[in-house]
Structure formats: structure tokens, C-alpha cells
Scaffold this active site. Sequence first.
Site, PDB file in Angstrom:
ATOM      1  N   HIS A 157      -3.166  -1.687  -5.126  1.00  0.00           N
ATOM      2  CA  HIS A 157      -3.023  -2.505  -6.654  1.00  0.00           C
ATOM      3  C   HIS A 157      -3.158  -1.855  -7.591  1.00  0.00           C
ATOM      4  O   HIS A 157      -2.964  -1.772  -8.683  1.00  0.00           O
ATOM      5  CB  HIS A 157      -4.171  -3.596  -6.347  1.00  0.00           C
ATOM      6  CG  HIS A 157      -4.942  -4.356  -7.838  1.00  0.00           C
ATOM      7  ND1 HIS A 157      -4.946  -4.292  -8.580  1.00  0.00           N
ATOM      8  CD2 HIS A 157      -4.242  -5.002  -8.417  1.00  0.00           C
ATOM      9  CE1 HIS A 157      -5.689  -5.340  -9.838  1.00  0.00           C
ATOM     10  NE2 HIS A 157      -4.955  -6.143  -9.402  1.00  0.00           N
TER      11      HIS A 157
ATOM     12  N   LYS B 256      -1.444   0.778 -10.499  1.00  0.00           N
ATOM     13  CA  LYS B 256       0.034   0.886 -11.435  1.00  0.00           C
ATOM     14  C   LYS B 256      -0.326   2.112 -12.409  1.00  0.00           C
ATOM     15  O   LYS B 256      -0.685   2.380 -13.325  1.00  0.00           O
ATOM     16  CB  LYS B 256      -0.547  -0.179 -12.092  1.00  0.00           C
ATOM     17  CG  LYS B 256      -1.025  -1.424 -11.689  1.00  0.00           C
ATOM     18  CD  LYS B 256      -1.138  -2.314 -12.416  1.00  0.00           C
ATOM     19  CE  LYS B 256      -2.397  -4.035 -11.922  1.00  0.00           C
ATOM     20  NZ  LYS B 256      -2.768  -3.690 -10.643  1.00  0.00           N
TER      21      LYS B 256
ATOM     22  N   ASP C 187       7.935  13.887 -14.932  1.00  0.00           N
ATOM     23  CA  ASP C 187       8.126  15.098 -15.140  1.00  0.00           C
ATOM     24  C   ASP C 187       6.420  16.281 -14.170  1.00  0.00           C
ATOM     25  O   ASP C 187       6.968  17.248 -15.073  1.00  0.00           O
ATOM     26  CB  ASP C 187       8.485  15.972 -16.461  1.00  0.00           C
ATOM     27  CG  ASP C 187      10.294  15.319 -16.240  1.00  0.00           C
ATOM     28  OD1 ASP C 187      10.384  15.159 -15.397  1.00  0.00           O
ATOM     29  OD2 ASP C 187      11.143  14.986 -17.716  1.00  0.00           O
TER      30      ASP C 187
ATOM     31  N   HIS D  91      -6.116  -9.756 -18.272  1.00  0.00           N
ATOM     32  CA  HIS D  91      -6.125  -9.161 -17.328  1.00  0.00           C
ATOM     33  C   HIS D  91      -6.244  -7.884 -17.171  1.00  0.00           C
ATOM     34  O   HIS D  91      -6.531  -6.742 -16.987  1.00  0.00           O
ATOM     35  CB  HIS D  91      -4.479  -9.317 -17.748  1.00  0.00           C
ATOM     36  CG  HIS D  91      -4.104  -8.634 -16.354  1.00  0.00           C
ATOM     37  ND1 HIS D  91      -4.091  -7.527 -15.773  1.00  0.00           N
ATOM     38  CD2 HIS D  91      -4.274  -9.059 -15.139  1.00  0.00           C
ATOM     39  CE1 HIS D  91      -3.157  -7.467 -14.366  1.00  0.00           C
ATOM     40  NE2 HIS D  91      -3.852  -8.343 -13.894  1.00  0.00           N
TER      41      HIS D  91
ATOM     42  N   LYS E 284      -8.864  -4.201 -17.859  1.00  0.00           N
ATOM     43  CA  LYS E 284     -10.061  -3.848 -16.440  1.00  0.00           C
ATOM     44  C   LYS E 284     -10.479  -2.513 -17.128  1.00  0.00           C
ATOM     45  O   LYS E 284     -10.224  -1.314 -16.731  1.00  0.00           O
ATOM     46  CB  LYS E 284      -9.427  -3.131 -14.998  1.00  0.00           C
ATOM     47  CG  LYS E 284      -7.938  -4.578 -14.798  1.00  0.00           C
ATOM     48  CD  LYS E 284      -6.865  -4.038 -13.734  1.00  0.00           C
ATOM     49  CE  LYS E 284      -6.125  -5.058 -13.732  1.00  0.00           C
ATOM     50  NZ  LYS E 284      -7.192  -6.920 -13.408  1.00  0.00           N
TER      51      LYS E 284
ATOM     52  N   ASP F 179     -22.510   3.280 -23.346  1.00  0.00           N
ATOM     53  CA  ASP F 179     -23.238   3.588 -23.914  1.00  0.00           C
ATOM     54  C   ASP F 179     -22.140   4.249 -25.446  1.00  0.00           C
ATOM     55  O   ASP F 179     -20.846   4.280 -25.050  1.00  0.00           O
ATOM     56  CB  ASP F 179     -24.308   4.613 -23.876  1.00  0.00           C
ATOM     57  CG  ASP F 179     -25.269   4.283 -23.232  1.00  0.00           C
ATOM     58  OD1 ASP F 179     -25.537   3.181 -23.269  1.00  0.00           O
ATOM     59  OD2 ASP F 179     -26.270   4.596 -22.141  1.00  0.00           O
TER      60      ASP F 179
END
Length: 497
Positions: free
Chosen positions: A237, A239, A244, A415, A417, A422
Site C-alpha cells: 500500500h 506510495k 536522483d 483520503h 492519513k 500535541d
Amino acid sequence: MPLTSFRKNFVIFAHILTRAMTYYSWITLGIWIAYALMVLSSIIVVLSEKRNPIKSLAWVIALIFLPVAGLIFYLFFGRSMRSVRLISRRGKRKLLSRQRASDMGAIRNSLSPESRQLIMLTSQLTGHPLVSATDVRIFTSGSDKFRALEQDIRAARHSINIQYYIFSDDDLGQHMAELLMLKARQGVKVRVLYDHVGSFSASSRFFSRMRSAGVEAHPFFRVTFPQLANRINFRNHRKTVVIDDTIGYIGGMNIASRYLHGQSPSRTWRDTHIRVEGEAVAALLYQFSVDWNFLKEDHHIVPLNPVPPLSPGVRRIPAQLITSGPTDRWASIALLYQRAILGAHRSIYIQTPYFLPTDALLKALQTAALAHVDVRIMIPLRSDSNLLRYASFSYISECLEAGIKVYLYLPGMLHAKTMTVDEEFSSVGSTNFDFRSFEHNFEGNLLFYDKETNARFREIFFADIEHCEKLTPASWRKRNRSMRMAESLVRLLSPIL
């Protein structure tokens, strides 16, 4: 036909039929014995793995009381990968040896005791040390993120390493593929790693065309027979992009047009992704190398050269990569979240598309709220999955009862996440706040221990609140009975959704 001949033929036929039924009975008995042995062996495996007792009991009940279906369900969704290694110890040492140790002692000592403990926990769980990041850019729209990514890809001179759960062959996917093929023809080393199930909607010809142009594009955990049952439940999952060896991207956005235009003209797609430079990029590249190694046995991706020294006056932002997957000994990200939540003093802000917490994480959030920590959770009103929507909603009552503030994002699909605790800690990446991300998926998040960066995540959270409905116990109790029933039923499947 004489009567005696008829009787004789009837006796022969009856004898043949009796023997056939006897053979059938023995075959049937043999099949049931074999099935019983398979079920028994599966139960032994479930018990020997010392899982969560509730999950173990659920699988045992399914195996016993759901003939055939229970066994098939277990083979596809109940098996463990704890004994599988993505990379050998020798290969891991080889990759780790190519990363320059970061001198972060002074910065680390300036952090709070809670942050230092989280750094130690993450390092113990994953081996990733505290490093510095520079030029952290936060994207909350797909257009901004992909515009920046395209500019960086066009400017690439040596290498482009891309890993996405979804690589679609829609307009955005086609555009990105053309760009990558162009860079490959220019002599840039281009590697693409995509999840086979996540990118299942893309045609094989789409990736074959990239490969023919010099792009090394490969699926992670290709689902084929006879490996179907072993692989379909464990998805990559992550991404991430590394360009470079100096520019890195990580977050929640995949390569698909809905991240630009939403699910429809009236439903936006709200996500969070970041771009970083500095030593943190080497950590992203290391994780890409581990996943690539699992497919290609290639230990020559992490750069030999150390990260170039920073210019005077450039601010070093303390950061750390955390990864988690079904092959790890510990559920690393779930454990980190639990420790961060329990260590909170003032606030916890969570954005997630799916809210299916483990029992430990739910209790941690409730404990924090009952201790008068400002706990706020934001989820979409309308998810891209009705099943996950009902499962997420089934936890809201328990949250509200403990004083947790719950917000439903109205404009479309949320979507993002992210979690901010704090002013000390924030996390952004691919990990949903659900069982699947914590236990079954290969995930990756970047952690920041920096008040300025965390303040930016806090500002984004409160800007999104302006587009949310805040739930109250009274309003939530008014939802219809059929919805409550659907929530209760779907919640039973939460551990495997």
C-alpha cells in the site's frame, strides 16, 4: 424376456449398484476425512501463531461451523506471513551499510522526553534512525502534488524510483507513463513498482508498453495460481517516489485521475502528500530498495555517495521513517500510534478515510479523551466503500461516549492519513487507521518531531473542520435502525476488511 433372465439381470444390476454406492461412500468418507484433517491442521496453525484471542476464536468457529466456505475463507484471508522475508539479512546489511549515519544528537536532545521515546521505539521496531529533512512541502490537492512531481521528473538526471499501490491507465496514468518513458529514452534509470491487485484495473498492455520503452515496471506480489491464496490478502500500500536520490515523496495519493478531479464533479477527493529533501530521502530509498529486492534481487539502488552537506542557515527538521508489513515481527505502526496517543498531554488530531481501530488503539483514544486530552477524529461522510463506511461508523458511539470529537467530512472523499499529537509529533503516509493497514498491508509513514511542521498539519486539520459536520451523542442516536443494524453486522468483519 424369460422371468429367470430378468431376475438374473436385476440381481447383477443391484450388485453393481450396491458396489458403486459402497465405493461412493468410501470416496465420500475419504473426502470428509481429508477435509477434517485440513480443518484440524488449520486450527492448530491458528492456535500456534498466538494471535489476538478474539481473532483466533473467530477463525476456529468459522473453520468448524462453515464447511468448505470457512476453510476457503481462511486460506485466502487468515494465513500469516510472519515467516516470509522480503530481504535476506545479508542483503539488508548491504543496503544499510550504504547509508551515512546522521549526526542528530544535539537536535534529539532538544526534543521532549515523549518525542525521544517515540524515536527510540521506532528505531527499535524498524531500524530507521532519526534523520533530518529539509524543504518539507505539504500538498492537500492532487493538482499541486502532481504538478510538482512532474516538474521533478522532467528535471531528473540519473534515477527515478516510483512505488504506488494504484497506477491507473486513465488520463493521469497515461500522462505519467508517457513522461516516464520519455525519461527512460533519455537514459535515466526508471523503476516502477505497483501493487498487482491495487492496479488490477490497468491493462497489462499499459505496463508492457512502459517496459518496451525502457522503464523497469513490475508488480508487487503478482496474484497468480497456485499462489492466489498466499498473496491476495497481502498488499503493498506504500506510495513513495525518490528522484536522483535527493527528492522524495510520500503520502496517500495514488496515480489515478480521481485524485485530480474527485469521484464526480460534486464530490471532491481530499488527500495529503508531502515532498522532502535531505537525509530523509535516503530512508525512503532504502525502503524502496527492500521492496525492489524482493522482486529483482538488486542490491545496487541505495546511493554510495553520502548526502551532500547542507548550506549554512538551512533548517534541519527531525524526521524518521516508519514502515510496517505482514512479514514484520511487530505491528510497528500500530504500536507507535498507541504509544503516541498514550503519551499525549494536550491534543490528538487524526484524519483517516477508514476508522477501524484495534481494541488497544480504541481504548488508548478513549483513555486520552477521558483524561481531558483534546481528541478529534475526522472521517468522510461518504466513503468510496459502503462496507468500510458502515464499519467505520460502528465505532463512533464508543468514541462520543468517551468525549472524543468526531467530524464527518462533507464535500467528498477524505483520503488523508495523518495524525498530529500535541505540538511534538506528526505522521503522514499511506497508513489508514484500520486493521488492514496495521496488520495485512505493507505501509510507510514519515514522522516529524518539529513544532513548526506540526503546526502546519494542525492548520490543515482545522481548515478541513470548516467543511465538516461535528457529531453529538444526541444527533448520532437519531440515525435509523437499519443503519445501526448494518453497522453491527459489518463490524464483525472489521478485522479482515
